[in-house]
Design an enzyme around this catalytic site. Structure first.
Site, PDB file in Angstrom:
ATOM      1  CG  ASP A  24      -1.908   1.147   1.210  1.00 51.22           C
ATOM      2  OD1 ASP A  24      -2.492   1.412   0.141  1.00 51.22           O
ATOM      3  OD2 ASP A  24      -2.085   1.790   2.247  1.00 51.22           O
ATOM      4  CG  ASP A  27      -0.214   1.264  -4.018  1.00 51.08           C
ATOM      5  OD1 ASP A  27       0.076   1.822  -2.960  1.00 51.08           O
ATOM      6  OD2 ASP A  27      -1.379   0.984  -4.359  1.00 51.08           O
ATOM      7  N   GLY A  28       1.508   3.798  -3.623  1.00 52.70           N
ATOM      8  CA  GLY A  28       1.226   5.227  -3.557  1.00 52.70           C
ATOM      9  C   GLY A  28       2.451   6.065  -3.891  1.00 52.70           C
ATOM     10  NE  ARG A  32       2.906  10.266  -2.788  1.00 53.19           N
ATOM     11  CZ  ARG A  32       2.396   9.276  -2.055  1.00 53.19           C
ATOM     12  NH1 ARG A  32       1.098   9.003  -2.111  1.00 53.19           N
ATOM     13  NH2 ARG A  32       3.170   8.558  -1.259  1.00 53.19           N
ATOM     14  CB  SER A  38      -5.590   7.596 -12.212  1.00 51.71           C
ATOM     15  OG  SER A  38      -5.630   6.357 -11.521  1.00 51.71           O
ATOM     16  CG  ASP A  45      -4.875   3.682  -1.681  1.00 58.20           C
ATOM     17  OD1 ASP A  45      -4.035   2.782  -1.534  1.00 58.20           O
ATOM     18  OD2 ASP A  45      -5.033   4.593  -0.850  1.00 58.20           O
ATOM     19  CG  ASP A  49      -6.168   1.611   2.213  1.00 54.16           C
ATOM     20  OD1 ASP A  49      -5.419   0.644   1.970  1.00 54.16           O
ATOM     21  OD2 ASP A  49      -5.831   2.795   2.027  1.00 54.16           O
TER      22      ASP A  49
END
Length: 207
Positions: A24, A27-28, A32, A38, A45, A49
Site C-alpha cells: 500500500d 504503490d502510492g 506520485r 488517477s 486504494d 484499505d
C-alpha cells in the site's frame, strides 16, 4: 468464522497484513513518483484499505466482548470515508485528501502531513493486529485484555500504548471527516434547491 480464526492464528494472517501494508505504501509512492496518479487509483486504494480494515474488525468482533465496539468502528470508518469521497467530487476536487480549505486544524494536520497520517493509519492497524494476537480464548473481554497488555511492562505494552494514541486520533479524524463531509452534501442540496426556485417579480402598476 471460528474456522477462519483458527486458520489465521498460525501467523499467515499477520504476514499477509504486513505485506499489504508495504504494498500500500509502495504503490502510492510509485504513483506520485512517476506521475501515475488517477481518480480510479485513488478510489481503488481507498476501497482496498476499507476492505482490509473491515476484515480485521469483523474478526475481532467475533472474539471480543462487546463485539459491537468493533462493528461500530467499522461503520464509522466506512461512513466517514464514503461521505468524504462523495463530497470531494461535489466540490470538484481531485483528491479526497485536499482539505486545505477546512477550518479544523486537526483535520488539516492529518491530511496535510503524510508522516502524521501514516503513523495514525499504521497505529490503527497495528492495534487491531495486536489485539488479534493477544486473544487467548473466544469471547475475551476487550478492556481486560487492554489493561493487562498495558500494565505488564513488556514490549507489547509499549506497542499497544503507542498504537492506542494513533488509533484515537484517527477515530477523531473520522468523526470530523464525517461531519464536515455531511455538511458539504447538505449545503450542496440546499444550493440546488435555491437555484431551482423561481421568484416571481411583480410588475409595476400602470397609472
Amino acid at each position: 468464522m471460528h474456522l477462519l480464526y483458527v486458520f489465521l492464528t498460525n501467523g499467515s494472517f499477520v504476514l499477509f497484513i504486513f505485506i499489504s501494508f508495504v504494498c500500500d505504501g509502495v504503490d502510492g509512492w510509485c504513483a506520485r513518483k512517476f506521475n501515475q496518479v488517477s481518480t480510479f487509483g485513488a478510489v481503488l486504494d481507498m476501497v482496498t484499505d476499507r476492505i482490509s480494515t473491515a476484515c480485521l474488525l469483523v474478526i475481532l468482533s467475533q472474539v471480543y466482548r462487546p463485539g459491537m465496539v468493533f462493528l461500530s468502528l467499522l461503520a464509522l470508518d466506512i461512513a466517514s470515508h464514503w461521505l468524504q469521497m462523495y463530497s470531494t467530487f461535489l466540490l470538484g476536487k481531485v483528491s479526497h485528501k485536499d482539505v486545505k480549505d477546512s477550518t479544523n486544524w486537526l483535520f488539516k494536520a492529518y491530511y496535510g502531513n503524510r508522516m502524521f497520517m501514516a503513523y495514525c493509519c499504521v497505529a490503527c492497524e497495528v492495534l487491531y493486529i495486536t489485539l488479534f494476537l493477544l486473544v487467548q480464548n473466544d469471547s475475551e473481554k476487550l478492556m481486560d485484555v487492554l489493561k493487562s497488555s498495558i500494565t505488564e511492562g513488556s514490549p507489547i505494552s509499549v506497542l499497544v500504548g503507542l498504537s492506542v494514541f494513533g488509533w484515537a486520533i484517527k477515530q477523531l479524524v473520522n468523526v470530523i471527516q464525517m461531519k464536515t463531509a455531511a455538511d458539504i452534501c447538505v449545503l450542496h442540496d440546499i444550493n440546488r434547491k435555491g437555484e431551482a426556485v423561481i421568484i416571481p417579480v411583480p410588475l409595476p402598476h400602470q397609472t
